[in-house]
Design an enzyme around this catalytic site. Structure first.
Site, PDB file in Angstrom:
ATOM      1  N   GLU A 242      -9.306 -12.417  18.015  1.00 57.81           N
ATOM      2  CA  GLU A 242     -10.037 -11.164  17.830  1.00 57.81           C
ATOM      3  C   GLU A 242      -9.101 -10.031  17.436  1.00 57.81           C
ATOM      4  OE1 GLU A 242     -11.818  -9.544  21.395  1.00 57.81           O
ATOM      5  OE2 GLU A 242     -13.598  -8.903  20.300  1.00 57.81           O
TER       6      GLU A 242
ATOM      7  N   HIS B 172      28.749  26.573   4.896  1.00 59.99           N
ATOM      8  CA  HIS B 172      29.814  27.024   5.792  1.00 59.99           C
ATOM      9  C   HIS B 172      29.337  27.220   7.223  1.00 59.99           C
ATOM     10  CE1 HIS B 172      30.274  29.412   1.922  1.00 59.99           C
ATOM     11  NE2 HIS B 172      29.040  29.668   2.231  1.00 59.99           N
TER      12      HIS B 172
ATOM     13  N   GLY C 116      -4.801  -1.294  16.134  1.00 58.96           N
ATOM     14  CA  GLY C 116      -5.654  -2.467  16.169  1.00 58.96           C
ATOM     15  C   GLY C 116      -5.026  -3.416  17.183  1.00 58.96           C
TER      16      GLY C 116
ATOM     17  N   ASN D  36      -1.484  -4.577  16.030  1.00 58.83           N
ATOM     18  CA  ASN D  36      -1.470  -4.964  14.627  1.00 58.83           C
ATOM     19  C   ASN D  36      -0.409  -4.130  13.910  1.00 58.83           C
ATOM     20  OD1 ASN D  36      -2.077  -5.377  11.922  1.00 58.83           O
ATOM     21  ND2 ASN D  36      -3.962  -4.167  11.993  1.00 58.83           N
TER      22      ASN D  36
ATOM     23  N   ALA E  23      -0.501   4.430  -1.475  1.00 60.68           N
ATOM     24  CA  ALA E  23      -1.349   5.459  -2.091  1.00 60.68           C
ATOM     25  C   ALA E  23      -1.592   6.638  -1.161  1.00 60.68           C
ATOM     26  CB  ALA E  23      -2.686   4.845  -2.501  1.00 60.68           C
ATOM     27  N   GLY E  24      -1.074   6.534   0.064  1.00 60.28           N
ATOM     28  CA  GLY E  24      -1.400   7.543   1.086  1.00 60.28           C
ATOM     29  C   GLY E  24      -0.858   8.928   0.763  1.00 60.28           C
TER      30      GLY E  24
ATOM     31  N   LEU F 273       0.839  -1.211   0.000  1.00 57.57           N
ATOM     32  CA  LEU F 273       0.000   0.000   0.000  1.00 57.57           C
ATOM     33  C   LEU F 273       0.871   1.257   0.000  1.00 57.57           C
ATOM     34  CD1 LEU F 273      -2.751  -1.019   2.574  1.00 57.57           C
ATOM     35  CD2 LEU F 273      -2.515  -1.618   0.142  1.00 57.57           C
TER      36      LEU F 273
ATOM     37  N   THR G  52      -7.628   1.602   4.052  1.00 56.22           N
ATOM     38  CA  THR G  52      -6.700   0.535   3.671  1.00 56.22           C
ATOM     39  C   THR G  52      -7.410  -0.651   2.994  1.00 56.22           C
ATOM     40  OG1 THR G  52      -6.829  -0.025   6.022  1.00 56.22           O
ATOM     41  CG2 THR G  52      -4.803   1.002   5.269  1.00 56.22           C
TER      42      THR G  52
HETATM   43  P1  TTP Z   1      -1.712   5.928   6.874  1.00 52.60           P
HETATM   44  O1  TTP Z   1      -0.348   6.101   7.472  1.00 52.60           O
HETATM   45  O2  TTP Z   1      -2.864   5.805   7.774  1.00 52.60           O
HETATM   46  O3  TTP Z   1      -2.008   7.121   5.859  1.00 52.60           O
HETATM   47  P2  TTP Z   1      -1.001   8.004   5.041  1.00 52.60           P
HETATM   48  O4  TTP Z   1       0.182   7.221   4.602  1.00 52.60           O
HETATM   49  O5  TTP Z   1      -1.760   8.702   3.969  1.00 52.60           O
HETATM   50  O6  TTP Z   1      -0.478   9.095   6.067  1.00 52.60           O
HETATM   51  P3  TTP Z   1      -1.263  10.301   6.797  1.00 52.60           P
HETATM   52  O7  TTP Z   1      -2.166   9.678   7.811  1.00 52.60           O
HETATM   53  O8  TTP Z   1      -0.122  11.057   7.403  1.00 52.60           O
HETATM   54  O9  TTP Z   1      -1.972  11.141   5.771  1.00 52.60           O
HETATM   55  O10 TTP Z   1      -1.734   4.678   5.886  1.00 52.60           O
HETATM   56  C1  TTP Z   1      -1.190   3.427   6.202  1.00 52.60           C
HETATM   57  C2  TTP Z   1      -0.726   2.773   4.924  1.00 52.60           C
HETATM   58  O11 TTP Z   1      -1.810   2.543   4.021  1.00 52.60           O
HETATM   59  C3  TTP Z   1       0.238   3.610   4.155  1.00 52.60           C
HETATM   60  O12 TTP Z   1       1.172   2.720   3.586  1.00 52.60           O
HETATM   61  C4  TTP Z   1      -0.594   4.287   3.092  1.00 52.60           C
HETATM   62  C5  TTP Z   1      -1.661   3.272   2.824  1.00 52.60           C
HETATM   63  N1  TTP Z   1      -2.962   3.805   2.467  1.00 52.60           N
HETATM   64  C6  TTP Z   1      -3.436   3.672   1.167  1.00 52.60           C
HETATM   65  O13 TTP Z   1      -2.714   3.148   0.294  1.00 52.60           O
HETATM   66  N2  TTP Z   1      -4.688   4.106   0.867  1.00 52.60           N
HETATM   67  C7  TTP Z   1      -5.503   4.674   1.800  1.00 52.60           C
HETATM   68  O14 TTP Z   1      -6.633   5.036   1.474  1.00 52.60           O
HETATM   69  C8  TTP Z   1      -5.000   4.814   3.146  1.00 52.60           C
HETATM   70  C9  TTP Z   1      -5.846   5.449   4.210  1.00 52.60           C
HETATM   71  C10 TTP Z   1      -3.751   4.361   3.427  1.00 52.60           C
END
Ligand code: TTP
Length: 396
Positions: A149, A311, A135, A163, A8-9, A6, A84
């Site tokens: 759980e 410097h 989590g 988590n 995309a954040g 992941l 996520t």
């Molecule tokens: P987060 O750390 O929660 O989100 P972020 O990376 O955008 O940071 P911030 O909260 O500072 O804006 O995300 C956890 C991981 O999941 C990270 O690797 C990014 C990824 N992610 C996505 O790919 N898509 C999403 O919609 C979200 C929320 C997270």
């Protein structure tokens, strides 16, 4: 097994550093942050990497291309940052068997990721003092190897097992990715994990070491970790009158001039120039085409691409973005007189970094005037400037 990473954040908590460079591409030792995650998956035996990209996704795509370390790489675009689970769901068309999911902004210990891939279905967990922001996983009273759980950010955590954002899912979980939005309006992977826990025997895999890189000081911590793992190597041009101690990497095309002392771990990247008479202490990353000049001391810092500290300056426990220009005599304070932890502003809120030593975070293109004094925990937005002789005590 395919690994979905992941990336995309937006990295809003990492601003201003994530404004021009997406967080997964920020430098951690000799690679972008997300490359450490992808490497962990490749080393654990992933046969394909699926990168979920969004914010500034082209930068991620340009770095990894279509093949990385001999493994095919494909991309799924998450149009909107809706959580996520939504991110993994964006990659659904690529999933055709058991699959791993890793956060592209986390550093993991390799042994645990190896074990995660072997133990599928499994989830990585780390013991923390206060798990209420994570989590939290529970295991069976009579079987610590069975997760019973997962609860998101509980007020009264049942265990200390957090988590850690790394999962190995059975193929069927592909059909469970469309979960309803949580209270904070995101489609969370925790809900997918909960379903897998209900239907399968899920193994908890303990991480010895883990770092979630969300805020600027965690980028420093990531560099402390990964620079510490580098083996010293001199490929660049090092003066006979320079002294290099500990683990120091000088890449080809980097120059170390006379009178320089470098105490590792330190990485001096291609095209960087250090000296004459500079003192660089670990853990420090001097990025491509950066310049550290005469009588400059840099300690435990990240100096990004194209930045000049030319410097008579001291920079400690700081992150300087790209193309920053530090005027002569600029000094960073990285310790309070009362020894208390340094605080920093994240998304408008003051938070403790938990660090006794922390200097400044400067966005790209910041310029300081000569003899600027910068106080601990200061944030300078991209393009900010200071006047000569100024003492800067508030973010700008
Ligand atoms: P987060 O750390 O929660 O989100 P972020 O990376 O955008 O940071 P911030 O909260 O500072 O804006 O995300 C956890 C991981 O999941 C990270 O690797 C990014 C990824 N992610 C996505 O790919 N898509 C999403 O919609 C979200 C929320 C997270």
């Amino acid at each position: 097994m395919k690994a979905v990473v992941l990336a995309a954040g937006q990295g809003t908590r990492m601003r201003p550093l994530s404004e021009s460079v997406p967080k997964p591409m920020l430098p951690v030792a000799d690679r972008p942050l997300a490359a450490h995650t992808v490497d962990a998956a490749v080393d654990a035996g992933a046969d394909e990497i699926v990168l979920v990209i969004g914010y500034e996704g082209e930068t991620v795509r340009n770095y990894f291309g279509t093949e990385y370390r001999g493994i095919p790489v494909s991309y799924a675009v998450q149009e909107e940052q809706a959580g996520t689970a939504d991110a993994v769901n964006a990659a659904r068309a690529h999933i055709d068997g058991p699959f791993a999911v890793l956060n592209g902004d986390n550093l993991y210990d390799q042994a645990a990721i190896d074990q995660l891939f072997d133990a599928c279905p499994a989830v990585c967990a780390i013991e923390v003092d206060d798990p209420s922001n994570y989590g939290v996983l529970s295991t069976a009273a009579d079987d610590p190897d069975l997760v019973t759980e997962i609860v998101e950010k509980p007020a009264d955590p049942p265990t200390n097992l957090a988590n850690a954002g790394a999962y190995a899912f059975p193929a069927e979980a592909r059909e469970w990715l469309e979960v309803p939005a949580s209270e904070r309006g995101e489609h969370e992977i925790t809900d997918v994990v909960a379903r897998v826990i209900d239907e399968y025997n899920v193994t908890p895999v303990s991480l010895e070491r883990w770092l979630d890189v969300g805020r600027p000081w965690e980028l420093l911590e990531a560099n402390e970790w990964k620079l510490g793992e580098l083996e010293g190597r001199i490929d660049g041009d090092v003066s006979e009158d320079a002294r290099l101690e500990g683990s120091v990497v000088v890449e080809a095309g980097a120059t170390i001039e006379p009178g320089v002392v470098i105490e590792g771990p330190a990485l001096i990247r291609e095209g960087a120039e250090v000296g004459p008479n500079a003192y660089v202490r670990g853990a420090t990353l001097i990025e491509t085409d950066a310049e550290v000049g005469h009588a400059v001391e840099i300690k435990n810092s990240v100096v990004s691409r194209g930045t000049s500290v030319s410097h008579l300056s001291y920079i400690g426990d700081s992150v300087l973005g790209r193309n920053v220009n530090i005027g002569a005599g600029t000094n960073v304070a990285n310790l309070r007189h009362d020894d208390a932890d340094i605080w920093f502003t994240v998304k408008g809120e003051r938070v403790s970094t938990g660090r006794r030593k922390f200097g400044v975070v400067a966005g790209d293109e910041v310029k300081t005037g000569i003899n600027t004094s910068l106080t601990p925990g200061l944030k300078l937005e991209a393009g900010a400037t200071t006047m000569s002789g100024e003492t800067v005590e508030r973010d700008r």
